[in-house]
Write a protein that holds these residues in place. Structure first.
Motif, PDB file in Angstrom:
ATOM      1  N   ASP A   1       3.547   2.742   4.415  1.00 36.42           N
ATOM      2  CA  ASP A   1       4.244   3.915   4.477  1.00 36.42           C
ATOM      3  C   ASP A   1       3.011   4.309   5.533  1.00 36.42           C
ATOM      4  N   ALA A   2       2.356   4.557   6.749  1.00 32.83           N
ATOM      5  CA  ALA A   2       1.272   5.089   7.098  1.00 32.83           C
ATOM      6  C   ALA A   2       1.519   6.701   7.437  1.00 32.83           C
TER       7      ALA A   2
ATOM      8  N   ALA B   1       1.057  -1.386  -0.054  1.00 30.68           N
ATOM      9  CA  ALA B   1      -0.194  -0.175   0.006  1.00 30.68           C
ATOM     10  C   ALA B   1       0.956   1.331   0.022  1.00 30.68           C
ATOM     11  N   THR B   2       0.914   1.974  -0.936  1.00 29.68           N
ATOM     12  CA  THR B   2       1.190   3.297  -0.263  1.00 29.68           C
ATOM     13  C   THR B   2       0.285   4.471  -1.816  1.00 29.68           C
ATOM     14  N   ASP B   3       0.411   5.656  -1.323  1.00 27.10           N
ATOM     15  CA  ASP B   3      -0.442   6.756  -2.015  1.00 27.10           C
ATOM     16  C   ASP B   3      -0.361   6.233  -3.181  1.00 27.10           C
TER      17      ASP B   3
ATOM     18  N   GLU C   1      -4.505   2.804   7.144  1.00 31.29           N
ATOM     19  CA  GLU C   1      -3.501   2.493   8.385  1.00 31.29           C
ATOM     20  C   GLU C   1      -2.734   1.436   7.792  1.00 31.29           C
ATOM     21  N   PRO C   2      -1.218   0.656   7.613  1.00 28.13           N
ATOM     22  CA  PRO C   2      -1.069  -0.378   6.950  1.00 28.13           C
ATOM     23  C   PRO C   2      -0.721  -0.992   8.270  1.00 28.13           C
ATOM     24  N   ASP C   3      -0.510  -2.468   8.770  1.00 29.49           N
ATOM     25  CA  ASP C   3       0.407  -3.234   9.833  1.00 29.49           C
ATOM     26  C   ASP C   3       0.910  -2.980   9.714  1.00 29.49           C
ATOM     27  N   ALA C   4       2.184  -2.821   8.659  1.00 32.00           N
ATOM     28  CA  ALA C   4       3.152  -2.802   8.689  1.00 32.00           C
ATOM     29  C   ALA C   4       4.444  -1.949   7.687  1.00 32.00           C
TER      30      ALA C   4
END
Length: 311
Positions: A43-44, A8-10, A54-57
C-alpha cells in the motif's frame, strides 16, 4: 520462477527488502537473459524506518508472482497486518513459492503456511515463534529451511544465504556464484546461525543460580561436574536440574558444555593459541574432544570458525 514480488508494508525491515531487490532485481552482466522480473507490492507509500518506498502494485499483486518474498517485520509482538497475511495466503494458494526473510516467518506462520513444517527465523525470536505457533517446528540452528514451496531464513545476513539458494535452484550454481561474486559474499556458508549467537549468562537477583553461574564461568578450565555445581549452590542434583531448566531452558551439563564451547569461540577469535591449548583453557581436555563438541554445536570445525571470525 521468472517473476518475483517483494511484499512491503509499514514497519518492515528495510535491510531485507533492499537485499531481496538487489539480488533479484539486478542481473549481473556475466549472466545471460532472461532474469527475474521484480516488483514491490504494498500500500503506497510504505514507511520503512526513515525510508519511504513507492510500491509498483498493491498487495493483491503478490498472487500473480512465481516467487513471493516477505521481508522481516520490526515488531514481532504485534500481529502482522491482516491484509498482508491474506495476500500471502492467496499467493501461496495460487501456486507461488513463498519465502520469508528473518522475522518475516511470523507472517507466514500467521497465514498458516508453516503448520507442520520446519522453519527458522532470527535466533533472538525463535522461541517466541515456537510459543506463538506451536504447530510450526522451529529450528533455531540453521541459516535457512527449504520446504519446497515455502522457505524461511534466519536473521539478517542469512537472508542473503537464502536468496542465493533460490538463484542456485532457478539458474544453477554457476550463476549463483556469479551473483555472489558481484555482491562480494560467499556463495555458500557452512554451519548454522548457532555460530553467530552469543548466549548471555542468565542472572537474577536472589535466585539460587545468580551467584553460581558467574562462579562457573570463572572456572571453565577446571574439571567441574554437576555434583560440584550442586554442592556450590547448596542444592541437591535434582533441585539444581529444576532450577537450570527454569532459568536457562536446559540441563546443567548441557549449559556447562555450551559455555565451554563459547569460551573456545572467544579464544579462537582473539588469540593465536593452538586448538590444543584452547581445548585445555575451555575445559575440554583434548583437541579431539573440542573438535567433536564444537562441530556438533557450531556446525563447523574450530579451524573454519577461526578463519571466518578472526579479525
Amino acid at each position: 520462477m521468472g517473476s518475483v514480488a517483494v511484499a512491503a508494508t509499514d514497519g518492515m525491515l528495510h535491510f531485507e527488502l533492499a537485499l531481496a531487490y538487489e539480488v533479484f532485481g539486478s542481473r549481473p552482466d556475466a549472466v545471460p537473459a532472461p532474469w527475474y522480473e521484480v516488483r514491490v507490492c504494498g500500500d503506497a507509500p510504505v514507511r520503512l524506518g526513515r525510508f519511504v518506498v513507492e510500491p509498483d502494485a498493491g498487495l493483491d499483486g503478490l498472487a500473480g508472482a512465481d516467487t513471493v518474498i516477505v521481508p522481516g517485520v520490526a515488531d514481532v509482538d504485534a500481529a502482522p497486518p491482516a491484509g498482508l497475511v491474506e495476500a500471502v495466503r492467496a499467493a501461496h494458494a495460487a501456486g507461488a513459492r513463498v519465502v520469508s526473510l528473518c522475522t518475516g516467518a511470523f507472517v507466514l506462520a500467521a497465514a498458516g503456511l508453516l503448520d507442520g513444517l520446519s522453519a527458522t527465523t532470527h535466533w533472538a525470536h525463535t522461541r517466541q515463534l515456537a510459543e506463538r505457533f506451536p504447530r510450526v517446528r522451529v529450528d533455531p540452528d540453521v541459516l535457512y529451511v527449504d520446504n519446497g514451496r515455502v522457505l524461511t531464513s534466519a536473521g539478517k545476513a542469512a537472508a542473503m544465504d537464502l536468496c542465493l539458494h533460490l538463484v542456485r535452484l532457478d539458474h544453477g550454481p554457476a550463476v549463483a556464484n556469479v551473483v555472489a561474486r558481484r555482491l562480494v559474499v560467499p556463495p555458500h556458508r557452512s554451519g548454522g546461525q548457532a555460530q553467530f549467537v552469543m548466549t548471555p549468562v542468565p542472572q537474577r537477583d536472589g535466585h539460587p543460580l545468580s551467584a553460581l553461574l558467574p562462579w562457573v564461568m570463572a572456572r571453565l578450565d577446571e574439571p567441574l561436574t554437576v555434583e560440584d555445581l550442586a554442592r556450590r549452590a547448596n542444592l541437591s542434583s535434582r533441585q539444581l536440574a529444576r532450577q537450570f531448566q527454569a532459568v536457562t531452558g536446559t540441563t546443567p551439563l548441557r549449559w556447562l558444555l555450551t559455555q565451554r564451547v563459547r569460551r573456545a569461540q572467544e579464544l579462537l577469535e582473539s588469540t593465536d593459541d593452538s586448538v590444543e591449548v584452547i581445548a585445555v583453557a575451555a575445559g575440554m581436555g583434548t583437541a579431539t574432544t573440542l573438535r567433536r563438541h564444537f562441530q556438533r554445536t557450531m556446525g563447523v570445525p574450530p579451524d573454519t570458525y577461526r578463519r571466518t571470525f578472526r579479525a
